[in-house]
Design a protein around this motif. Structure first.
Motif, short mmCIF file in Angstrom:
data_model
loop_
_atom_site.label_atom_id
_atom_site.label_comp_id
_atom_site.label_asym_id
_atom_site.label_seq_id
_atom_site.Cartn_x
_atom_site.Cartn_y
_atom_site.Cartn_z
N TYR A 163 0.82 -1.22 0.00
CA TYR A 163 0.00 0.00 0.00
C TYR A 163 0.84 1.26 0.00
N ASP A 164 2.03 1.21 0.59
CA ASP A 164 2.91 2.38 0.56
C ASP A 164 3.35 2.71 -0.87
N LEU A 165 3.40 1.71 -1.73
CA LEU A 165 3.88 1.94 -3.10
C LEU A 165 2.83 2.54 -4.02
N ASN A 166 1.57 2.52 -3.59
CA ASN A 166 0.49 3.14 -4.38
C ASN A 166 0.49 2.67 -5.84
N ILE A 167 0.50 1.37 -6.03
CA ILE A 167 0.46 0.81 -7.38
C ILE A 167 -0.92 1.08 -7.97
N PRO A 168 -1.02 1.73 -9.12
CA PRO A 168 -2.35 1.98 -9.70
C PRO A 168 -3.06 0.66 -10.01
N GLU A 169 -4.26 0.48 -9.45
CA GLU A 169 -4.93 -0.80 -9.60
C GLU A 169 -5.29 -1.11 -11.05
N ASP A 170 -5.50 -0.08 -11.86
CA ASP A 170 -5.82 -0.34 -13.26
C ASP A 170 -4.60 -0.79 -14.05
N ARG A 171 -3.43 -0.77 -13.41
CA ARG A 171 -2.20 -1.23 -14.04
C ARG A 171 -1.77 -2.61 -13.52
N LEU A 172 -2.54 -3.20 -12.61
CA LEU A 172 -2.23 -4.53 -12.10
C LEU A 172 -2.85 -5.57 -13.03
N ILE A 173 -2.05 -6.53 -13.45
CA ILE A 173 -2.53 -7.59 -14.32
C ILE A 173 -2.55 -8.91 -13.56
N SER A 174 -3.59 -9.70 -13.77
CA SER A 174 -3.66 -11.04 -13.21
C SER A 174 -3.12 -12.02 -14.24
N ILE A 175 -2.28 -12.94 -13.79
CA ILE A 175 -1.68 -13.95 -14.65
C ILE A 175 -2.24 -15.31 -14.23
N ILE A 176 -3.08 -15.89 -15.08
CA ILE A 176 -3.70 -17.18 -14.80
C ILE A 176 -3.21 -18.15 -15.87
N HIS A 177 -2.34 -19.06 -15.51
CA HIS A 177 -1.77 -19.95 -16.51
C HIS A 177 -2.86 -20.83 -17.12
N PRO A 178 -2.86 -20.99 -18.44
CA PRO A 178 -3.93 -21.75 -19.08
C PRO A 178 -3.97 -23.23 -18.72
N LYS A 179 -2.91 -23.76 -18.14
CA LYS A 179 -2.94 -25.16 -17.70
C LYS A 179 -3.47 -25.31 -16.27
N SER A 180 -3.90 -24.22 -15.67
CA SER A 180 -4.61 -24.32 -14.39
C SER A 180 -6.10 -24.48 -14.69
N PHE A 181 -6.86 -24.94 -13.68
CA PHE A 181 -8.31 -24.97 -13.80
C PHE A 181 -8.88 -23.95 -12.83
N VAL A 182 -9.60 -23.00 -13.37
CA VAL A 182 -10.26 -21.97 -12.57
C VAL A 182 -11.74 -22.01 -12.93
#
Length: 224
Positions: free
Chosen positions: A88-107
């Motif tokens: 939270y101290d780093l104030n990373i813009p949330e619209d710049r956060l990407i989720s990485i979901i490997h296609p060999k996982s099951f979600v």
């Protein structure tokens, strides 16, 4: 649209995430470009897993303005409170956060995935589960149905989290650990490697063993 991605962190979790991004681009056609790392402990230009350190965490804002995406890879076992404060101290813009979901996982189709989540290959995430932002699910994990997992948690490789589990913020489930159904784990806590958790645990507690028992409390001074 192509996404240029920077990993916040370094070797270890950063290398695991890097390998997933590279695999997704090279073998599954994702339009991802891993550009490097932001790391406060290595010199700019240092190569980590063949990709350069581009700057430190102070440079997040400038890279965000240039259109880069970020994924969080900082993990200090037993120091969840410290890593959450840093996040939270780093104030990373949330619209710049990407989720990485490997296609060999099951979600499952109705899993709620927060910003900046990582799920590695060969993991299973069951229906009705929530993954809080910045949570990392490493290889070969099983996360059951209707779980509520807080932000910035770390589920180590091979762990097995059953169903109707609630895990607080920035808690760690160790390598090969198992959590029985309908258990609650507080904030900033740790379930040790290969442990079997059969009971609820509170905030800032480390449980180890089979069945897992309280090893010790995590004092706030440890977060410095």
């Amino acid at each position: 649209m192509s996404k240029d991605i920077i990993i916040i962190g370094g070797e270890g979790n950063g290398g695991v995430i890097a390998s997933a991004i590279i695999d997704m681009k090279n073998n599954y056609g994702y339009d991802y470009n891993l550009t490097g790392y932001l790391n406060d402990f290595e010199k700019v230009g240092t190569k980590l897993h063949e990709y350069p350190v581009l700057g430190g965490t102070k440079d997040i804002e400038s890279f965000a303005r240039k259109g880069y995406y970020f994924i969080w890879a900082v993990h200090m076992i037993g120091k969840g409170e410290k890593r959450r404060k840093l996040y939270y101290d780093l104030n990373i813009p949330e619209d710049r956060l990407i989720s990485i979901i490997h296609p060999k996982s099951f979600v499952a189709f109705n899993v709620e995935i927060g910003k900046g989540v990582f799920v590695m290959a060969n993991s299973y995430i069951g229906p009705g589960t929530k993954l809080g932002k910045g949570t990392l699910v490493m290889a070969n994990c099983v996360v059951g149905h209707n779980d509520d997992i807080g932000e910035l948690c770390h589920l180590s490789a091979g762990c097995n989290v059953s169903s109707y589990i609630k895990i607080g913020n920035a808690s760690d489930i160790g390598l090969g650990a198992a959590v029985l159904e309908k258990r609650t784990i507080g904030d900033y806590s740790v379930v040790g490697a290969n442990s079997l958790l059969t009971k609820d645990i509170g905030d800032r507690e480390i449980y180890v063993g089979t069945p897992a028992k309280l090893h010790r409390k995590i004092d706030k001074y440890e977060q410095n």
